[in-house]
Design a protein around this motif. Structure first.
Motif, PDB file in Angstrom:
ATOM      1  N   ALA A 106       0.816  -1.210   0.000  1.00 15.26           N
ATOM      2  CA  ALA A 106       0.000   0.000   0.000  1.00 15.26           C
ATOM      3  C   ALA A 106       0.851   1.262   0.000  1.00 15.26           C
ATOM      4  CB  ALA A 106      -0.935  -0.010   1.214  1.00 15.26           C
ATOM      5  N   GLN A 107       1.993   1.213   0.666  1.00 13.52           N
ATOM      6  CA  GLN A 107       2.853   2.392   0.735  1.00 13.52           C
ATOM      7  C   GLN A 107       3.506   2.702  -0.610  1.00 13.52           C
ATOM      8  OE1 GLN A 107       3.101   4.431   3.421  1.00 13.52           O
ATOM      9  NE2 GLN A 107       1.517   3.112   4.321  1.00 13.52           N
ATOM     10  N   GLN A 108       3.967   1.671  -1.284  1.00 14.26           N
ATOM     11  CA  GLN A 108       4.627   1.850  -2.580  1.00 14.26           C
ATOM     12  C   GLN A 108       3.624   1.867  -3.737  1.00 14.26           C
ATOM     13  OE1 GLN A 108       7.946   2.439  -2.910  1.00 14.26           O
ATOM     14  NE2 GLN A 108       7.990   2.456  -0.667  1.00 14.26           N
ATOM     15  N   VAL A 109       2.372   1.621  -3.448  1.00 15.20           N
ATOM     16  CA  VAL A 109       1.284   1.561  -4.436  1.00 15.20           C
ATOM     17  C   VAL A 109       1.623   0.547  -5.533  1.00 15.20           C
ATOM     18  CG1 VAL A 109      -0.301   2.883  -5.891  1.00 15.20           C
ATOM     19  CG2 VAL A 109       0.839   4.007  -3.990  1.00 15.20           C
ATOM     20  N   VAL A 110       1.612  -0.717  -5.136  1.00 11.16           N
ATOM     21  CA  VAL A 110       1.893  -1.772  -6.099  1.00 11.16           C
ATOM     22  C   VAL A 110       0.994  -2.977  -5.825  1.00 11.16           C
ATOM     23  CG1 VAL A 110       3.843  -2.543  -4.670  1.00 11.16           C
ATOM     24  CG2 VAL A 110       3.654  -3.326  -7.037  1.00 11.16           C
ATOM     25  N   GLN A 111       0.394  -3.488  -6.863  1.00  6.72           N
ATOM     26  CA  GLN A 111      -0.397  -4.724  -6.839  1.00  6.72           C
ATOM     27  C   GLN A 111       0.031  -5.512  -8.070  1.00  6.72           C
ATOM     28  OE1 GLN A 111      -3.825  -4.870  -9.065  1.00  6.72           O
ATOM     29  NE2 GLN A 111      -3.101  -7.000  -9.064  1.00  6.72           N
ATOM     30  N   PHE A 112       0.770  -6.587  -7.834  1.00  7.31           N
ATOM     31  CA  PHE A 112       1.392  -7.325  -8.925  1.00  7.31           C
ATOM     32  C   PHE A 112       1.260  -8.824  -8.669  1.00  7.31           C
ATOM     33  CE2 PHE A 112       5.112  -9.733 -10.334  1.00  7.31           C
ATOM     34  CZ  PHE A 112       5.128  -9.461 -11.700  1.00  7.31           C
ATOM     35  N   ALA A 113       1.012  -9.574  -9.717  1.00  8.77           N
ATOM     36  CA  ALA A 113       1.026 -11.029  -9.615  1.00  8.77           C
ATOM     37  C   ALA A 113       1.384 -11.626 -10.970  1.00  8.77           C
ATOM     38  CB  ALA A 113      -0.323 -11.570  -9.141  1.00  8.77           C
ATOM     39  N   ALA A 114       2.146 -12.717 -10.926  1.00 10.97           N
ATOM     40  CA  ALA A 114       2.532 -13.426 -12.151  1.00 10.97           C
ATOM     41  C   ALA A 114       2.663 -14.902 -11.838  1.00 10.97           C
ATOM     42  CB  ALA A 114       3.845 -12.873 -12.697  1.00 10.97           C
ATOM     43  N   GLN A 115       2.507 -15.714 -12.856  1.00 10.84           N
ATOM     44  CA  GLN A 115       2.645 -17.157 -12.710  1.00 10.84           C
ATOM     45  C   GLN A 115       3.166 -17.758 -14.011  1.00 10.84           C
ATOM     46  OE1 GLN A 115      -0.891 -16.315 -11.119  1.00 10.84           O
ATOM     47  NE2 GLN A 115      -0.844 -15.074 -12.957  1.00 10.84           N
ATOM     48  N   THR A 116       3.757 -18.937 -13.894  1.00  8.43           N
ATOM     49  CA  THR A 116       4.326 -19.612 -15.062  1.00  8.43           C
ATOM     50  C   THR A 116       3.664 -20.976 -15.250  1.00  8.43           C
ATOM     51  OG1 THR A 116       6.456 -18.488 -14.839  1.00  8.43           O
ATOM     52  CG2 THR A 116       6.435 -20.563 -16.071  1.00  8.43           C
ATOM     53  N   LEU A 117       3.193 -21.225 -16.453  1.00 10.99           N
ATOM     54  CA  LEU A 117       2.529 -22.474 -16.807  1.00 10.99           C
ATOM     55  C   LEU A 117       3.335 -23.196 -17.884  1.00 10.99           C
ATOM     56  CD1 LEU A 117      -0.995 -20.878 -17.112  1.00 10.99           C
ATOM     57  CD2 LEU A 117      -0.403 -22.590 -15.401  1.00 10.99           C
ATOM     58  N   PHE A 118       3.446 -24.506 -17.751  1.00 12.00           N
ATOM     59  CA  PHE A 118       4.146 -25.324 -18.748  1.00 12.00           C
ATOM     60  C   PHE A 118       3.125 -25.834 -19.752  1.00 12.00           C
ATOM     61  CE2 PHE A 118       7.422 -24.754 -15.830  1.00 12.00           C
ATOM     62  CZ  PHE A 118       8.607 -25.337 -16.253  1.00 12.00           C
ATOM     63  N   ILE A 119       3.147 -25.248 -20.949  1.00  9.16           N
ATOM     64  CA  ILE A 119       2.200 -25.644 -21.991  1.00  9.16           C
ATOM     65  C   ILE A 119       2.564 -27.011 -22.557  1.00  9.16           C
ATOM     66  CG2 ILE A 119       1.206 -25.022 -24.231  1.00  9.16           C
ATOM     67  CD1 ILE A 119       0.418 -23.191 -21.873  1.00  9.16           C
TER      68      ILE A 119
END
Length: 384
Positions: A106-119
């Protein structure tokens, strides 16, 4: 009406060896991964991932005590159902998943998410999540209006570098919806050249543009164009905001207009391909033209005022997310009204000026578009 998850039902048991990964798969996966799968999957990029996407879906369902709960105001229960639905089909359930990183500050104002899928054995898919239900996530969206770089940009670059290092022999696809699509494009344009050469597809699903145009005018953009897919719905609002590319494809949606078409689960398919049309509809064209004209006219100080006013408005209810705002609607509306109206006379004057300017632009551009439609119709009749 054949939509994204109708495609999932019809083709969800086919392995990627029988039907290669396609644009409709991208719609489905990016839509489903708004769920907080990082609660049940490691954030480490495992060399030999052990958990499948299907197992992760079941684990997250158990995490929520086998209840279908809405992850947000706009991210409603349907999203959770679609997520579980995706995980029940072998095409997706058998994919290995790892590296589910999430960062909220909240202080740095960041909302991030990532994921890796094996196709498959050769290709991995990196998915960047769009805006979640949090006010901080919406604040970071507003930051994109006025800032060339936001915290999620740096986190995305770190993530893709880690992925490339962890899996040096894999081809890489990058995808995302809304802010996630914006981040996917930013990552493809800003990552080191040796990583960009390994990219085989970049998906931007109705993601907004950039505060500045420099990235779109860069050699890197020309380099990725053959593998780049930018989809926007017929009356897109988000995907035609700010400085954006004009290489988008228009996909039909079951949504009525504007934001109701934003969710990729509403997008239509024709068997295993997106159901596209030649151009935006009247509302989409009006959005694109009016927003571009507004940015052209607004002074930097006016844009800053607009940004600050919206930030004050979304924080006024004192809730962590939009679902909390809705659940406390009476008090939330009262506090937002106070934030809106308790401004200095100078601020109110600027606000009214921006409002009148945008209203004037909408009327002018609507008339321009209608006149063009009439002229085109007459020309078509004359040719006939």
């Amino acid at each position: 009406m054949y939509r994204t998850f109708d495609y999932v039902h019809d083709f969800g048991e086919l392995p990627y060896t029988a039907l290669p990964f396609n644009d409709c798969d991208n719609f489905a996966i990016c839509s489903a991964l708004y769920m907080e799968i990082e609660k049940v999957v490691t954030d480490e990029l495992e060399q030999e991932p052990t958990k499948t996407f299907g197992e992760a879906c079941r684990d997250l369902y158990a995490y929520f005590d086998y209840k279908i709960v809405p992850p947000g105001l706009f991210l409603n229960k349907v999203l959770f159902k679609n997520f579980l639905d995706l995980g029940s089909h072998s095409r997706y359930a058998d994919m290995k998943i790892t590296g589910c990183r999430s960062h909220y500050d909240a202080q740095q104002v960041v909302q991030f998410a990532a994921q890796t899928l094996f196709i498959d054995d050769d290709t991995i898919l990196v998915v960047y999540r769009g805006t979640d239900d949090s006010i901080v996530g919406w604040h970071e969206d507003l930051d994109m209006l006025v800032k060339k770089v936001i915290p999620s940009h740096a986190l995305a670059l770190t993530y893709i570098k880690d992925v490339a290092e962890a899996y040096p022999d894999k081809k890489i696809m990058i995808a995302g919806h809304s802010k996630g699509g914006h981040i996917a494009l930013y990552t493809a344009l800003s990552c080191p050249a040796e990583i960009r050469k390994r990219l085989v597809r970049v998906y931007n699903n109705d993601g907004p543009g950039f505060a500045e145009r420099s990235l779109l005018d860069s050699p890197a953009y020309q380099e990725i164009r053959p593998i780049y897919r930018h989809y926007v719905p017929s009356s897109s609002l988000i995907g035609v905001m700010m400085q954006h590319d004009n290489d988008y494809k228009v996909v039909k949606s079951s949504g009525f207009l504007g934001l109701s078409q934003h969710g990729a689960e509403t997008w239509k398919c024709k068997n295993d391909e997106p159901d596209t049309r030649e151009s935006l509809n009247f509302v989409g064209k009006l959005h694109e033209l009016a927003l571009a004209d507004l940015l052209e006219i607004l002074k930097p100080e006016d844009l800053q005022f607009f940004y600050e006013a919206l930030c004050n408005l979304i924080y006024a209810p004192g809730q962590r997310g939009l679902l909390g705002v809705a659940q406390n609607a009476g008090l939330s509306l009262k506090l937002m009204a106070e934030a809106l109206f308790t401004r200095t006379p100078a601020q109110k004057k600027v606000g009214r000026g921006i409002g009148r300017t945008f209203a004037g632009i909408l009327v002018k551009d609507a008339n321009k578009l209608m006149a063009k439609q009439v002229a085109d119709a007459r020309a078509s009749m004359a040719r006939a």
